[in-house]
Design a protein around this motif. Structure first.
Motif, PDB file in Angstrom:
ATOM      1  N   LEU A   1       7.170  84.268  -5.906  1.00  0.00           N
ATOM      2  CA  LEU A   1       8.313  85.253  -5.818  1.00  0.00           C
ATOM      3  C   LEU A   1       8.132  86.364  -6.808  1.00  0.00           C
ATOM      4  O   LEU A   1       8.366  87.531  -6.564  1.00  0.00           O
ATOM      5  CB  LEU A   1       9.525  84.542  -5.987  1.00  0.00           C
TER       6      LEU A   1
ATOM      7  N   MET B   1      15.614  79.124 -10.489  1.00  0.00           N
ATOM      8  CA  MET B   1      14.792  79.896  -9.900  1.00  0.00           C
ATOM      9  C   MET B   1      14.904  81.356 -10.864  1.00  0.00           C
ATOM     10  O   MET B   1      13.908  82.099 -11.040  1.00  0.00           O
ATOM     11  CB  MET B   1      15.334  80.393  -8.363  1.00  0.00           C
TER      12      MET B   1
ATOM     13  N   THR C   1       8.104  80.075  -7.376  1.00  0.00           N
ATOM     14  CA  THR C   1       8.854  81.148  -8.255  1.00  0.00           C
ATOM     15  C   THR C   1       7.876  82.089  -8.711  1.00  0.00           C
ATOM     16  O   THR C   1       8.142  83.358  -8.955  1.00  0.00           O
ATOM     17  CB  THR C   1       9.830  80.540  -9.108  1.00  0.00           C
TER      18      THR C   1
ATOM     19  N   ALA D   1      18.955  77.641  -7.743  1.00  0.00           N
ATOM     20  CA  ALA D   1      19.033  79.074  -7.833  1.00  0.00           C
ATOM     21  C   ALA D   1      18.895  79.377  -9.315  1.00  0.00           C
ATOM     22  O   ALA D   1      18.139  80.326  -9.652  1.00  0.00           O
ATOM     23  CB  ALA D   1      20.412  79.679  -7.128  1.00  0.00           C
TER      24      ALA D   1
ATOM     25  N   VAL E   1      12.592  83.242  -1.120  1.00  0.00           N
ATOM     26  CA  VAL E   1      13.783  82.745  -1.540  1.00  0.00           C
ATOM     27  C   VAL E   1      14.478  81.736  -0.515  1.00  0.00           C
ATOM     28  O   VAL E   1      14.947  80.972  -1.057  1.00  0.00           O
ATOM     29  CB  VAL E   1      14.647  84.111  -1.734  1.00  0.00           C
TER      30      VAL E   1
ATOM     31  N   GLU F   1      25.146  81.794  -3.006  1.00  0.00           N
ATOM     32  CA  GLU F   1      23.991  82.080  -3.476  1.00  0.00           C
ATOM     33  C   GLU F   1      22.810  82.615  -2.545  1.00  0.00           C
ATOM     34  O   GLU F   1      22.187  83.564  -3.122  1.00  0.00           O
ATOM     35  CB  GLU F   1      23.148  80.456  -3.616  1.00  0.00           C
TER      36      GLU F   1
ATOM     37  N   ALA G   1       9.189  88.507  -0.522  1.00  0.00           N
ATOM     38  CA  ALA G   1      10.209  88.061  -1.542  1.00  0.00           C
ATOM     39  C   ALA G   1      11.269  87.275  -0.908  1.00  0.00           C
ATOM     40  O   ALA G   1      11.778  86.141  -1.285  1.00  0.00           O
ATOM     41  CB  ALA G   1      10.738  89.127  -2.450  1.00  0.00           C
ATOM     42  N   LEU G   2      12.024  87.743   0.105  1.00  0.00           N
ATOM     43  CA  LEU G   2      13.151  87.327   0.952  1.00  0.00           C
ATOM     44  C   LEU G   2      12.651  85.895   1.353  1.00  0.00           C
ATOM     45  O   LEU G   2      13.591  85.211   1.279  1.00  0.00           O
ATOM     46  CB  LEU G   2      13.942  88.154   1.886  1.00  0.00           C
TER      47      LEU G   2
ATOM     48  N   ILE H   1      17.306  90.461  -5.013  1.00  0.00           N
ATOM     49  CA  ILE H   1      16.091  90.669  -4.980  1.00  0.00           C
ATOM     50  C   ILE H   1      15.490  91.616  -4.095  1.00  0.00           C
ATOM     51  O   ILE H   1      14.395  92.590  -4.291  1.00  0.00           O
ATOM     52  CB  ILE H   1      15.571  89.602  -3.766  1.00  0.00           C
TER      53      ILE H   1
ATOM     54  N   LEU I   1      21.338  86.360  -3.921  1.00  0.00           N
ATOM     55  CA  LEU I   1      19.818  86.302  -4.077  1.00  0.00           C
ATOM     56  C   LEU I   1      19.386  87.566  -3.336  1.00  0.00           C
ATOM     57  O   LEU I   1      18.501  88.116  -3.795  1.00  0.00           O
ATOM     58  CB  LEU I   1      19.361  84.965  -3.958  1.00  0.00           C
ATOM     59  N   GLN I   2      19.466  87.311  -2.027  1.00  0.00           N
ATOM     60  CA  GLN I   2      19.127  88.449  -1.096  1.00  0.00           C
ATOM     61  C   GLN I   2      19.220  89.868  -1.620  1.00  0.00           C
ATOM     62  O   GLN I   2      18.336  90.572  -1.652  1.00  0.00           O
ATOM     63  CB  GLN I   2      19.552  88.352   0.444  1.00  0.00           C
TER      64      GLN I   2
END
Length: 326
Positions: free
Chosen positions: A206, A235, A203, A232, A222, A310, A218-219, A318, A314-315
């Motif tokens: 990240l 994170m 993390t 998540a 994740v 999730e 970054a992706l 991010i 998140l994608q």
């Protein structure tokens, strides 16, 4: 008449505290007779628990009555309130009444005021990742409890590695205890780095990828974290902690502050020596981007808590965060 009310979202820490209380008050020979657990789905669980707490223990030791996942701190009927008012002061000294809940008791309720008067109320909530001093303190306390001697640097590294994950903290310290064996010398940071599974390192990577605008990296991080079953929300908590630290350091430097102690105090840094690296990290960052980051992370947290997918959520966020730092 010991009465305890444990509340908080750290289920593992509560379970550890309950186990310690059981060991403290129950005679193992008579524990089957003197230990009763009432879950919240049972009809009249609180009334049954109060009645059981009024019953003297069998044999030696005390009796323990546990009202698990109780909602009495959130709602309480007048009838139940009357029963609490009558019973709590009268519970025998040899009986222990324990209540546990995820949610903080509502201070506006009369039932909560009764527990504030008659019970010991303890919070078991995860420590925010930016409160490094509290994380270090927790590592010291648990290490002493488990029986592991650590150097100062080892304590800080372990706190950084496991964050607020108390389950992992106990697991890693047990591993370190077995490794140390009969050696009375404190374990150093190199040993901890070799043996401890680091859940926050990725993390941290990240957060670095985001502030450098490296969307693809970054992706990928994740996806790796999710494959490792990293929650998540944990994170996100780590990202909030890291970006909050960068924001405070940047704000202080932009305001003209140059005193390291003042900056460290504002950013709640346990180790002021980190400022040397933090200065370099925030130097190329725009304050505007840092100010926009935390609201995006909080929106991401809210979406996940509402049940959003999730990976997709998140994608999306991010990518949005990385765009801030291009």
């Amino acid at each position: 008449m010991p009465i305890y009310f444990y509340w908080g979202e750290d289920d593992f820490a509560i379970a550890q505290a309950v186990a310690a209380l059981r060991q403290q008050v129950l005679d193992p020979t008579w524990s089957d007779f003197n230990y009763t657990k009432f879950t919240s789905d049972l009809p009249d669980a609180v009334i049954q628990g109060l009645n059981q707490a009024m019953t003297p223990p069998f044999g030696s030791g005390s009796c323990l009555v546990w009202l698990a996942d109780t909602t009495i701190g959130q709602r309480c009927s007048d009838e139940l309130l009357s029963e609490l008012d009558r019973t709590l002061p009268a519970i025998p000294m040899e009986s222990v009444l324990l209540l546990t809940a995820k949610t903080k008791p509502d201070g506006r309720l009369k039932s909560t005021k009764l527990f504030q008067k008659h019970a010991e109320i303890r919070e078991f909530s995860p420590i925010p990742p930016w409160k490094t001093d509290l994380l270090v303190k927790q590592v010291r306390q648990v290490a002493q409890e488990v029986g592991v001697k650590l150097s100062g640097e080892a304590v800080e590294l372990l706190a950084e590695s496991v964050g607020s994950n108390t389950r992992q903290l106990y697991s890693e310290l047990e591993k370190l205890r077995l490794y140390a064996g009969d050696d009375r010398q404190p374990l150093d940071a190199d040993t901890v780095a070799t043996l401890v599974t680091t859940s926050t390192q990725s993390t941290t990577k990240l957060a670095t990828a985001i502030r450098q605008g490296q969307t693809a990296i970054a992706l990928e991080l994740v996806a790796d974290l999710l494959r490792q079953n990293e929650p998540a929300l944990r994170m996100i908590a780590s990202l909030v902690g890291q970006f909050r630290t960068w924001l405070w350091v940047k704000l202080m430097l932009e305001s003209g502050e140059r005193n390291d102690q003042v900056i460290a105090q504002a950013a709640e840094l346990n180790n002021p020596k980190r400022l040397y690296f933090l200065r370099q990290e925030v130097q190329p960052l725009a304050l505007r981007a840092l100010l926009q980051t935390l609201p995006i992370l909080l929106e991401l947290e809210a979406n996940l808590k509402r049940g959003a997918d999730e990976l997709a959520t998140l994608q999306t966020k991010i990518v949005e965060l990385c765009e801030l730092y291009h």
